[in-house]
Design an enzyme around this catalytic site. Structure first.
Site, short mmCIF file in Angstrom:
data_model
loop_
_atom_site.label_atom_id
_atom_site.label_comp_id
_atom_site.label_asym_id
_atom_site.label_seq_id
_atom_site.Cartn_x
_atom_site.Cartn_y
_atom_site.Cartn_z
N ASP A 53 0.78 -1.24 0.00
CA ASP A 53 0.00 0.00 0.00
C ASP A 53 0.82 1.30 0.00
O ASP A 53 1.20 1.80 -1.03
CB ASP A 53 -0.99 -0.02 1.17
CG ASP A 53 -2.03 -1.12 1.02
OD1 ASP A 53 -1.75 -2.08 0.28
OD2 ASP A 53 -3.11 -1.04 1.61
N GLU A 113 -3.97 -6.94 13.18
CA GLU A 113 -3.47 -6.83 11.81
C GLU A 113 -1.98 -6.52 11.78
O GLU A 113 -1.24 -7.03 10.94
CB GLU A 113 -4.25 -5.73 11.09
CG GLU A 113 -3.89 -5.56 9.63
CD GLU A 113 -4.71 -4.46 8.96
OE1 GLU A 113 -4.64 -4.36 7.73
OE2 GLU A 113 -5.41 -3.70 9.68
#
Length: 812
Positions: A574, A771
């Site tokens: 990302d 996460e």
């Protein structure tokens, strides 16, 4: 005469071979049939706290809702159905779970002051995938009031062709005893569902208002609806809509001044009729328990509560025994305190397997802007997206997949899946290959697989509209090829053991116990793998020739498409810093490394199935890629691998943001033990001022100007998937003779310990896997209940303890 004898002998031999092979094929076919049956049913709606369905499009679907009903103002917010972040949970998930047998899930619902347990089990038998049952229990938490009133609602619905009806006689006062439903469909045949009353220890709210006389809460309330197929997933909204009618009628009847108590007023109607969706409501005071039992009509016997009790006991025993043989934690994690943690992390990984069916939003415009060939291309692609001239719904398609996170990412992600399946392959290779095949069944005629599978309106309801469209020009790291490497490694590992005590072992390991079965699987899939591989080469190529770059090969360079100034979402990393501004002449270190791994995997697959010419072709690509990684990406000054771009003088230059990108050739296993690049890479990994932290390897060097800035998604946090690759690479290096063997052993031991201890600490503290983890504090952050690749901690725990010099410590 001799010639006649030879002919006869040959004929006999051929007959014998045909018989033997035929017999073998019968065994393999039987195993495949049994595998499909043991995997037919499951809690395959992982976006719900609990919901069972089969791996059949438009079939029977079930779910569970509940709420504490002691307040008029909070009830709507108290109802649980879909997994949500920050919903007042003190943790939830599977304590133990085997996808072929079942298991136990505990939901610590602090907001509703109750712990819900769902013990789901499968009961084999019959010709339609067997039967199943679930025992649902509620236990008030320590801070609960003496009379905790909980409303439990189970629902069952039939989509598509089939029927489902309540078989109890309608009773305006509600149902005494069990609620029974009967149904049928082409795939399931005839079946029945029973929701039991539960044991005598169950207590219901006593009469406290005159409305109780017309709706006594010691009975079960059943209401039937006719719902369009496309709306059944909105069970909670449908329930509220239906319940509002009942609430309004009660208020109209009794007035606000004399309204019934909340647990009486927030109930459904007693309304058994024809329909395709049926709500079953029970209201309890304190602890409770009841069973839901699905019995296949072709099974030899109906499921009973006694059968469920036996199956629960058996599933627990089987899970514990198999885990201790297949994924047992090695020192120093073989202490009792880690056992529940290891069981939970793995169980939530495979407990997150779901079956999805529906259409997907795809842009098939093939706009030339998506090739990203011009300077300023990101502005052109943004304009092309705005046109949406060829955005359309495609499908429907189906996918069997393990999801990253039940509350936040309840759908299939391509690059996540390869990581998810690494520990699953040790547990159940047949299941693993089934999931891999499900992904490759999605491939289009060009070789593209959408990186995010958002199938159907239910899946799209969790995704912002701007992220729903998939683009056939965009790739994702090909991590599924890690699994093909694992399969081939296991086929070559003659010491690989199987669990002879597990009655399902012949199914779980069918491809390993019979290598011809594995080769047949690979042969069947090979045309799709080949198509996918060459799609990568065609669409993600990087430009060497236009910029006079010097490299061993003029072809082996790669660039992610889907680039914007701040993101390359397609890379999976990302917001990791990249060259600025974006340029069509960029080359990306991580992508060429993934291509090297993928090419090596294709070479090994081709060799395994006897495609000799293809194997030699891949071998040539592999050699060229490995040479070009050094020629195009190694920066002598930075002593690291770097992305490349084109400067203002049209010269190729490196842009070095030290971090995960810098070590990707090492992570993907492309550097030999004697590589001169290993020393600087190990320096970078182990330096606390660069990538090393007490909680794992940072995504970006602490010395980089972008460290911790912007979204800070991949700009400092510790990610388990990349750390797993680092741990594995260090272990492999510690087992290989070379100048870095001893150092790799020490780094492996330290990193392995840091990762496991921190994820365990945060799991104990918060009740969740996360996460990512903060590199300064170790705290879990971003998405909670991220039991996808964070569950790789189980695989790390099962890795061996290594002594100085790379020797594996013998625990015996």
């Amino acid at each position: 005469m001799i010639q006649l004898w030879r002919s006869s002998a040959l004929a006999v031999l051929m007959c014998w071979l045909q018989f033997a092979l035929g017999k073998e094929q019968v065994v393999l076919s039987e195993n495949a049939k049994l595998s499909n049956e043991t995997l037919l049913w499951g809690p395959y709606r992982p976006n719900l706290y609990f919901g069972v369905r089969p791996r059949i499009p438009k079939s029977l679907t079930t779910g569970l809702l509940w709420a504490k009903v002691d307040s008029f103002t909070e009830v709507q917010n108290n109802f649980r159905h879909t997994c949500e972040q920050h919903e007042g949970m003190a943790g939830y998930g599977w304590d133990e779970y085997d996808v072929r047998l079942g298991g136990r899930q505990t939901i610590h619902d602090a907001g509703n002051m109750v712990d819900i347990t769902t013990e789901f089990v499968k009961i084999p038998g019959g010709s339609h995938g067997g039967s199943w049952g679930v025992r649902i229990k509620g236990t008030p938490r320590e801070n609960a009031p003496d009379h905790l009133i909980t409303s439990m609602i189970f629902y069952a619905a039939m989509e598509g062709f089939g029927n489902l009806q309540v078989s109890n006689e309608p009773d305006d006062l509600g149902i005494e005893g069990s609620v029974r439903m009967e149904g049928s469909s082409n795939e399931l045949g005839d079946f029945s569902l029973e929701v039991t009353e539960g044991p005598e220890t169950n207590v219901h709210p006593p009469p406290s208002h005159k409305s109780y006389a017309s709706k006594p809460l010691d009975r079960t309330i059943v209401s039937s609806l006719q719902v369009e197929d496309g709306n059944i997933w909105q069970a909670k909204a449908l329930l509220f809509q239906h319940m509002k009618t009942e609430v309004d009628q009660m208020i109209e009847m009794y007035g606000n001044e004399n309204a019934p108590p909340p647990w009486q007023i927030f109930t459904i109607a007693n309304n058994i009729q024809e329909g395709n969706m049926h709500f079953v409501q029970k209201v309890f005071d304190g602890a409770f328990e009841f069973d839901v039992m699905f019995s296949s009509g072709s099974a030899p016997e109906q499921v009973t509560s006694e059968v469920i009790s036996g199956a629960i006991k058996s599933a627990t025993k089987s899970f514990s025994e198999r885990f201790s043989k297949v994924l047992t934690p090695q020192a120093p994690f073989n202490k009792p305190k880690y056992q529940a943690f290891a069981h939970s992390m793995f169980s939530n990984l495979i407990g997150g397997i779901g079956y999805f069916y529906g259409d997907a939003v795809v842009d098939r415009s093939y706009a030339p802007e998506y090739e990203e060939e011009n300077e300023g291309f990101w502005e052109e692609t943004a304009e092309a997206r705005q046109r949406q001239g060829a955005v359309r719904l495609e499908g429907p398609a189906e996918l069997y997949t393990s999801i990253p996170s039940r509350p936040f990412f309840p759908r299939g992600f391509l690059w996540d899946e390869g990581f998810h399946l690494i520990p699953v392959a040790d547990w159940d290779m047949d299941l693993t290959l089934d999931i891999v095949k499900s992904w490759f069944n999605l491939i289009d005629e060009d070789g593209w697989i959408g990186r995010e599978q958002i199938l159907g309106p239910e899946a799209r309801s969790k995704v912002p509209q701007e992220f729903q469209v998939q683009y056939p020009h965009y790739a994702n790291p090909p991590t599924l090829f890690l699994i093909f490497n694992t399969l081939i490694d296991k086929l070559h590992d003659t010491a690989s053991s199987t669990d002879s005590s597990d009655s399902l072992e012949p199914i779980r390991s069918a491809h390993l116990q019979n290598p011809e079965n594995a080769k047949s699987y690979l042969r069947d899939l090979y045309p799709l793998l080949k198509r996918h591989y060459f799609w990568f080469r065609k669409t993600q190529w990087g430009d060497i020739r236009s910029y006079d770059r010097e490299a061993f090969s003029t072809k082996e360079a790669y660039r992610w498409r889907g680039r914007t100034p701040q993101h390359i979402l397609t890379s999976g990393l990302d917001d990791y810093p990249r060259p600025q501004p974006p340029h069509p002449g960029e080359l990306h270190t991580d992508l060429i490394s993934w291509m090297g791994m993928m090419t090596r995997s294709m070479r090994r697959i081709a060799e395994t199935i006897g495609e000799t010419d293809d194997m030699k072709e891949y071998q040539g690509y592999e050699t060229a890629i490995i040479r070009n990684i050094d020629d195009l990406h190694w920066d002598k000054k930075a002593q690291a691998y770097c992305d490349a771009t084109i400067d203002d003088y049209e010269e190729s230059v490196h842009v070095c943001h030290k971090g995960y990108i810098s070590i990707f050739p090492f992570l993907t296993g492309l550097l030999p033990a004697v590589s001169p690049r290993l020393g600087p890479i190990l320096d970078l990994i182990s330096d606390p001022e660069e990538m090393w932290s007490p909680y794992g390897v940072r995504s970006l060097s602490k010395s980089d100007e972008n460290y911790g800035t912007g979204e800070n998604y991949w700009r400092s946090p510790v990610w388990m998937n990349i750390n797993y690759l680092a741990v594995k690479a260090l272990l492999d290096l510690s087992q290989s003779t070379g100048p870095h063997q001893q150092r790799a052993s020490k780094l492996y031991t330290s990193l392995r310990t840091n990762l496991v201890d921190n994820v365990f600490k945060e799991w104990e503290r918060t009740g969740f896997a996360w996460e990512q983890y903060n590199p300064e504090t170790g705290e879990g952050q971003r998405t909670q209940h991220f039991t996808g690749w964070t569950s790789l901690v189980v695989k790390i725990m099962a890795m061996p303890q290594v002594q100085a010099g790379g020797k594996v410590r013998d625990e015996l």
